[in-house]
Enzyme design. Sequence first.
Site, PDB file in Angstrom:
ATOM      1  CG  HIS A  63     -14.407   4.070  -1.884  1.00  0.00           C
ATOM      2  ND1 HIS A  63     -13.137   3.949  -1.298  1.00  0.00           N
ATOM      3  CD2 HIS A  63     -15.279   3.510  -0.545  1.00  0.00           C
ATOM      4  CE1 HIS A  63     -13.198   3.375  -0.287  1.00  0.00           C
ATOM      5  NE2 HIS A  63     -14.295   3.047   0.368  1.00  0.00           N
ATOM      6  CE1 TYR A 114     -11.968   6.400  -0.180  1.00  0.00           C
ATOM      7  CE2 TYR A 114     -14.026   6.590   1.016  1.00  0.00           C
ATOM      8  CZ  TYR A 114     -12.785   6.136   1.159  1.00  0.00           C
ATOM      9  OH  TYR A 114     -12.360   5.180   2.222  1.00  0.00           O
ATOM     10  NE  ARG A 147      -3.083   2.457   2.700  1.00  0.00           N
ATOM     11  CZ  ARG A 147      -4.211   2.865   3.685  1.00  0.00           C
ATOM     12  NH1 ARG A 147      -4.563   2.149   4.394  1.00  0.00           N
ATOM     13  NH2 ARG A 147      -4.570   4.052   3.543  1.00  0.00           N
ATOM     14  CB  CYS A 190     -18.459   0.599   1.578  1.00  0.00           C
ATOM     15  SG  CYS A 190     -17.672   2.251   1.835  1.00  0.00           S
ATOM     16  CG  ASN A 196     -11.315  -0.708   0.250  1.00  0.00           C
ATOM     17  OD1 ASN A 196     -12.536  -0.627  -0.003  1.00  0.00           O
ATOM     18  ND2 ASN A 196     -11.129   0.007   1.446  1.00  0.00           N
TER      19      ASN A 196
END
Lengths: 434, 434, 434, 434
Positions: free
Chosen positions: B201, B252, B96, B171, B150
């Site tokens: 998102h 987002y 990540r 979510c 995700n």
Amino acid sequence: MADSLKLTVIGGGSSYTPELLEGIIANQDVLNVSEVWLVDIEEGKEKLYIIAGLAKRMMKKAGCPINIITTLDRKEAIKDASYVITQIRVGQLAMRRNDEYISIKHGVIGQETTGAGGFMKALRTIPVMLDICKEIEEFAPDAWLLNFTNPAGIITEAILKHSNVNVIGLCNNPINFYKQFSKAYNVPVNDISISFVGINHLIWITGLFIKGQARIVDILTGKSDSYEAKNIPSLGWDLEFLQSMGAIPCGYHKYYYQTDQILAQQYEAFQHHKTRADEVRQIEKELFDIYQNPDVDEKPEALELRGGAYYSESAINLIKSIHLNTKDVHTLNVRNNGTIGCLPDNVSIEVNCVVENHQVTPMQVGTVPPQIRGLLQHVKAYEELTVEAAVTGDSGLALQALTLHPLIPSADRAKNILSEMLEVNKQYLPQFHH
Amino acid sequence: MADSLKLTVIGGGSSYTPELLEGIIANQDVLNVSEVWLVDIEEGKEKLYIIAGLAKRMMKKAGCPINIITTLDRKEAIKDASYVITQIRVGQLAMRRNDEYISIKHGVIGQETTGAGGFMKALRTIPVMLDICKEIEEFAPDAWLLNFTNPAGIITEAILKHSNVNVIGLCNNPINFYKQFSKAYNVPVNDISISFVGINHLIWITGLFIKGQARIVDILTGKSDSYEAKNIPSLGWDLEFLQSMGAIPCGYHKYYYQTDQILAQQYEAFQHHKTRADEVRQIEKELFDIYQNPDVDEKPEALELRGGAYYSESAINLIKSIHLNTKDVHTLNVRNNGTIGCLPDNVSIEVNCVVENHQVTPMQVGTVPPQIRGLLQHVKAYEELTVEAAVTGDSGLALQALTLHPLIPSADRAKNILSEMLEVNKQYLPQFHH
Amino acid sequence: MADSLKLTVIGGGSSYTPELLEGIIANQDVLNVSEVWLVDIEEGKEKLYIIAGLAKRMMKKAGCPINIITTLDRKEAIKDASYVITQIRVGQLAMRRNDEYISIKHGVIGQETTGAGGFMKALRTIPVMLDICKEIEEFAPDAWLLNFTNPAGIITEAILKHSNVNVIGLCNNPINFYKQFSKAYNVPVNDISISFVGINHLIWITGLFIKGQARIVDILTGKSDSYEAKNIPSLGWDLEFLQSMGAIPCGYHKYYYQTDQILAQQYEAFQHHKTRADEVRQIEKELFDIYQNPDVDEKPEALELRGGAYYSESAINLIKSIHLNTKDVHTLNVRNNGTIGCLPDNVSIEVNCVVENHQVTPMQVGTVPPQIRGLLQHVKAYEELTVEAAVTGDSGLALQALTLHPLIPSADRAKNILSEMLEVNKQYLPQFHH
Amino acid sequence: MADSLKLTVIGGGSSYTPELLEGIIANQDVLNVSEVWLVDIEEGKEKLYIIAGLAKRMMKKAGCPINIITTLDRKEAIKDASYVITQIRVGQLAMRRNDEYISIKHGVIGQETTGAGGFMKALRTIPVMLDICKEIEEFAPDAWLLNFTNPAGIITEAILKHSNVNVIGLCNNPINFYKQFSKAYNVPVNDISISFVGINHLIWITGLFIKGQARIVDILTGKSDSYEAKNIPSLGWDLEFLQSMGAIPCGYHKYYYQTDQILAQQYEAFQHHKTRADEVRQIEKELFDIYQNPDVDEKPEALELRGGAYYSESAINLIKSIHLNTKDVHTLNVRNNGTIGCLPDNVSIEVNCVVENHQVTPMQVGTVPPQIRGLLQHVKAYEELTVEAAVTGDSGLALQALTLHPLIPSADRAKNILSEMLEVNKQYLPQFHH
């Protein structure tokens, strides 16, 4: 159908007009045009008269019995016309320059039709075009309106949604592809079939056939085929990118696929006061110097620098097809009606169409792959909002339209650009309440 | 239906697991869970054992007769499960961090789920998730798979397209809106109705009703209504922008509507080695220090810093609704099937759904206005290509996907980012032939 | 929301009203109704007063403080109502009898809602219903209109297309399926899930779940499952036909799938003056004899012979769900909006919906198989034309509508039937210019 | 493209073949055909040889250097063909006669392509056509397949769905409209534009333009316009019905719009053993008597009685357009792909198409009005089920298909007809397991 044609050119004082006249002269045997009306506004009077002078000399030189009539009275010019051609520029080059400079100053693409510049041009132009359409509805309800005014897709959509005029939007992008492939493969245009999908200035080629042979892979791979291609047009695209796309983008795609590089170029031009508007201003000046020379009685070669190559040819070809009811195929901006299934029915699209005297019918486009679809839908939604903002004068909608545009990096940026543009264009935006 | 439930948590060593366990304990009277299987991979063994230890202490403290079983054998864990919860992170936090750093270095948003970062995470994660689904198809074909991994929308879409598993993507975005409005209007969640449209998102609120009264204008205008609202949630949006949009974006959306500002923040964090991945690494370290303390036998408060608020609540609420066949409404990631008419049928969307024991049915979404539609369609097309690239390992499709993303400013940029990311992630991308 | 409810029943003199009143009384604890207005036309005054008398006795018997108000002033009755229920019969039973007799005489199905009979009833009824809607728009714009007036699907569509009233169309078909399966499987209605697809009186069951278990095959094969079903409802269908359809038709499907047999029965009835209209006339007569008996203070059992079983229950359940904002699932006639993808957006459909205080949202229906789709689309197109013919009074459209109906064997037959019906109904068809 | 063409006619022994040969001869200057292969099955050998003899005499008479090759080896005939024309009749006239007699006996329309007769012909023919397509895929993958085999729409759909062959379905219905209007208005076919919408044998004219002037109202009102129409074709329709439809139906519509009258005629013919199959048998006998006369070396005039007028002309015109890449408009049976928005994408439709060497592209059809849409969707759904039943051999699907057909009055009737037809056709239905 009338036995002889009356053609009306709104924005007759445009530097492009001589090319159009050349096309009319060359096709007079089949078109039998009796009158060409050149109409413009008070501010464009001087250029209009220069063009009219040249026009008359061209007619004389060609021995062509077409009457050139010059007027500032738009309604009279429209009355009983068979074809009305619109090539206007509301706010003239000065406002185009503002569009470019404000955009670039705020760090976004500054361009006549794409992005913030095209957006502003649409807001200025749509009300005027809809006024023209009201006059056509009243004084020449059967006329065909051929619209070249940019952003041609957005303008055409506004007319399709808000008038009853028979409108067709034209662009020289498609014909240039034909010309390019004709040269590359050394075949006449008639031997070429191109499958187009898209909207004005955002059009992809998804199929290319030369004499019935699929040749798109030639272009996508940059490799010539030993069969008959003489050379391969240079498109300036990364071949890995093109090949994985499976389609050929048009020139305007560079604003989307090479945004950062073009922004850098534009910023450089901006700093040196040499953006496209500056260049065009200079070219136009030189052109009109030539046009007003009483010895000039042909379209001057210098016009080719102006851009808009084959613009006249595509217009005249279209008029011929309508007039002669040829049922042949042109690439035009028309109402979608389900042709591109992933776009709303009531928007304008640019696709292959069959042209008949009484109607223009788009040919069905197959499924659009996601790499094309995503950008196409996004820009079209922006265009829909732009039309709505221009018609309603709703600055909130204008903010949404501009923010939505994929080349605008934030709502704040959109707000600042919009605010400045609305202020600068105030006199051209009666629909927005300040 | 089994009389007692077996729950399987894949990625059981996640720092989030204690919150989930707390939810299970609190609802044991209706759920009657007999076994919770925590499964992880070799590299996550240490964290798994720490979580398992805490889990057992939590059960003991609560006097809850649920058997906690820890294993690295995923198939055994899946076998005959009623519910499988996936919360994995392929490549762990180290990858990540790479996603974020490579993105920011190339001047684009670096984020876990949005943009280039989410794209790379999807490429790494989809093959693993499809392997898990094959095992579910074989060993627990009637199980419900609740996916939190995700980018949840893209992962869920890959599963919907390439497996037969009963999957639901979850979510915590929607539940947080309910909680926020519940607090703002001082009413229980049941008195709130929210109309959502979008994808994971990238979800907009197009309607807000408190006790049947339309209240979205409160939010859009920033004004409280004297009727019963106690206060108005601060969303950090420009009110003129919000009001003209006519809808409430989710958090987002800032990556899209405030791209330049966020990029600046991210670059600052990047330079100081303090991106979100760096922060999470620190938080996780502290959490596991607490978790392994043998005196801790409850979910520690510090977990709330980790993000993912109410994540457990939404999962447990969903399991309860399925288990008890309540036919109530949850906001979930499911197959579109025409619910959002402007998106393809076979993609994942995030909308209100009616949950029954045997099926989850989306509720019809009306026409989507262009300001929402354009961005939604664009990002969804990117997601479709990302799924296809991840499944096929076709680097050309990957290039198209990344170039298409509205936050990537050019094909060249996409190519450079992709090239570096594919290299760095090589060990996680067996499907790409290097 | 008002603290106490005003309910208005238009067509209050209907023989069904006592059932509705019984439902209101039974739910008074949660509904808190203050007033029930019973309104009817001059010709129905006598029946209205009889019903009102019974209503008051019922209230008294139940100790229920609801005020029963009788009026011929429709606007007053509508003013500020929370719910308006319409159960009118324009032209009363005499015209229904004409609908049946003219149809059968011409050799086609004669029925209240299906075929030529339903068509004629729609032409008579739509103008009256649209007048009622104009009054609701003016005097009770926030009211919910619950329409039972047949043909309920067509009437509801006319209202959806030509008014702004919040209308829901109701039918007792769906609730009867629930009741039937509840009895067959010996489970409460809440344990049953049914997937419906269709339009009013042409609705198919495509999924049946008892406690989350798929049981539709029980019905389609005529075999009981040993698990928990007590018996299987007899539907009177050929099992081979049912099984290959993969769906359970409703009772009205017999007019389409058993046309010849039913025509034979109807012709027999016609010859003996015993069509359904004749029967209903007799039943109504007997019912009103009972109703006016001053000793009767409950809904008489004889009402069940009238048909319309559970009609009150479905209405009251719906009012409760709206009033209490329960977000639970009802099967209702609403605007399509893409829910059934193979039908236009703006038509009425009958599907499962989530009911909230402020809106009713259909649940997405998956792909409709061709054996259902073909008939459904055909009948819906007929309904669309019928609405248009009724609103415009265009006899050409009426001819097209009737010819299109799949139960009409030729354009000539349609023309003859239409001609006779228009003549007979002249007084009820001011919109048709004779 | 090959320099000289190989044409293959499957069902070469058909009585229609001489007309096709006449067309080939007449266009040999542009087509440059080198070989015509006539192929048939063992049972058709005698007729094949008669046709081949005539063909050779025709070539000799015309001085045409085309090689006529006769064979029973289908693969050899197909190998490397440029065009394959299919005009087969599985079960020959004997089975067609059965189709008609069984239908009429059960009280429904008995016809070669519409209703139960066409249904049965489709079940017999589809497997054979798909076998032919497999051979084309293998031995002539670039060939165009021109399918005349009836029911041409259903057969073409089966090929579109279940093979990769480049198929076009043809019918002489459209060309006959052009010829009829050409005669009525005394203009060449090129001056006529017709807008068609529909599927094979269920096609409506929604627009008629003579030299760009809208003239459909002439036809719909039965009134000639003084401008240039010489006379108006008599269509045998009730003018009030036509006018309210706003479209011109084709001849096959009479089975739907005049069902009862045609049924009466057919029953009369049935009783006297004079159905169309009986007539055709007699005509064919007489034709072959002429064909085998060694003095006959031209297409005999008697062939015109056989029906199929201009069938050859439409085939040859199409081959010329493909071969010469003319991009002109033909009315053809092709994959829908969204052209008629109210039908599924993957079905066959009959609409105007632009013909190029490499592809045939339908022209977009606007919104279809409900009076057309309802019947069109219904019959298409029946066709989809018929294709599926023919391919799978699923008798349940066959029952659903036949029941769904709007000319079948009940499921019981469908079951009885199907049962008898399956039995009688047993030898032609290997896919159905008996």
